[in-house]
Enzyme design. Sequence first.
Site, PDB file in Angstrom:
ATOM      1  CG  ASP A  89      14.551 -29.528 -33.801  1.00  0.00           C
ATOM      2  OD1 ASP A  89      14.383 -28.531 -33.089  1.00  0.00           O
ATOM      3  OD2 ASP A  89      14.230 -29.546 -35.008  1.00  0.00           O
TER       4      ASP A  89
ATOM      5  CG  ASP B 269      10.541 -26.101 -36.577  1.00  0.00           C
ATOM      6  OD1 ASP B 269      11.030 -25.889 -37.699  1.00  0.00           O
ATOM      7  OD2 ASP B 269      11.196 -26.549 -35.616  1.00  0.00           O
TER       8      ASP B 269
ATOM      9  CB  SER C 161      11.221 -30.653 -43.312  1.00  0.00           C
ATOM     10  OG  SER C 161      10.043 -31.415 -43.424  1.00  0.00           O
TER      11      SER C 161
END
Length: 446
Positions: free
Chosen positions: A92, A161, A163
């Site tokens: 993102d 980073d 999930s």
Amino acid sequence: MNTIINGWFSEICPMWPGMALSVEIEELLYSTKSKFQQIDLYMTKTYGKMLVLDNIIQLTERDEFAYHEMMAHVPLFAHPNPERVLVVGGGDGGILREVARHDCVRQIDWCEIDPAVIEVARRFLPTMAVGFDDPRVRLYMEDGKKFVDDHKQSYDVIIVDSSDPIGPGKALFELPFYKALKASLKQGGVAATQGESFFIHTECVNNLTNITRQLFPVQTYSYMLVPSYPGGHLGICLASLGPELKKPVRPISSAMQQTLDYYNPEIHQASFVLPHFMNKALNPDISTSLAKGKPCGKESSIEVKIVQSVNPLEIKALYRDAGWWKDEYDRDTSFLDTLVCGSTCFAAAFDRGTMVGMGRALSDGVSDAYIQDMVILRQYQKQGIGRRIIQALIHGLTEKKIDWIGLISTPGNQGFYAGMGFRPMEGHTPFVFKGAPEPIDHGSEQ
Ligand code: SPD
């Protein structure tokens, strides 16, 4: 499984059984299935846009700053001069945006496996995607483990980073990845990885910290508050090859501070202060003598010392309690008489004169020593006595100028020994003799 009922998205996942966070939705803005995962982007009623991967909330526009600022600035401000930074995951762009605020950073390598997430952020999340176009960023669309494996001693800071450890992120929570991370850091490097919730995933957090404790000289755990993650918080698993991590070692300029909404030097330090149940979980050697139901009194009533002789019957009692005693030993117990004098160092723990634990070291008396026979009576375990016995042995051995001290950890105790300064011997395998070998090729002789 994602359930939308009456306009509410509920995040139902086996990783947090019996509970679910619900967010009221206005509309589904975008939905696709990439090669790696289901990607959904919602407009919510009160949290702005919300990115969901495989039905797990990754971020909302309202609170993403907390996660991204802490994941980036805690490791970066713990490093004296981070020039080369690697970001693994974070499709993102939120972490890149934060890393790019550091002028000292010269190169930001970014390894993201799923181009579809980057595409969604470019289209729908411009406040995060700003980092994509920083001239210092170089994008590698690859598997994070492979990338890290291929880049040895390359980075001052690595930020993972990811999930959760289900789906594409699973390998990023396992020992081989952490070994590769360590190898990819430059001297004095710092790594920070998504560390899950200490309330909800205590086991997972324990596992991560056990891994980092085994591998890194410095490791710790911090957390930040994020309302849209389960439990309202998320941890950062931090490890370094040098820096102490818990305090920022560089000042933050007032210009930069003004751009931030969560991170400041005070919260950097405060984020490492954990509830006591986590201190106990992360430091197995912390005395739990105050815990309910412990049969014996305070740890201070236990005396640990190096001894020159003990009552052999007390050794027998310890061995029996540990399940080491065999009936045939009763035929001739004389070996007990020489156990102490046959050891280079013998440490024993006493509760008001009764021996309740022991450990001993065997050595050539000159260069190296092996600790063995560590045993504590069951009802005296988990009170820090084992730690004191090991410390006494280390002290006794170093006084004799023996500084190579080895041992074989029994299963489940690796974290305990790692917490006392022991490290696995890479590439070495413990062997036990199991009988005469078959007459085959023995490989190279020792
Ligand atoms: N339980 C969800 C944890 C998500 C952590 N990663 C978030 C990615 C945001 N860049």
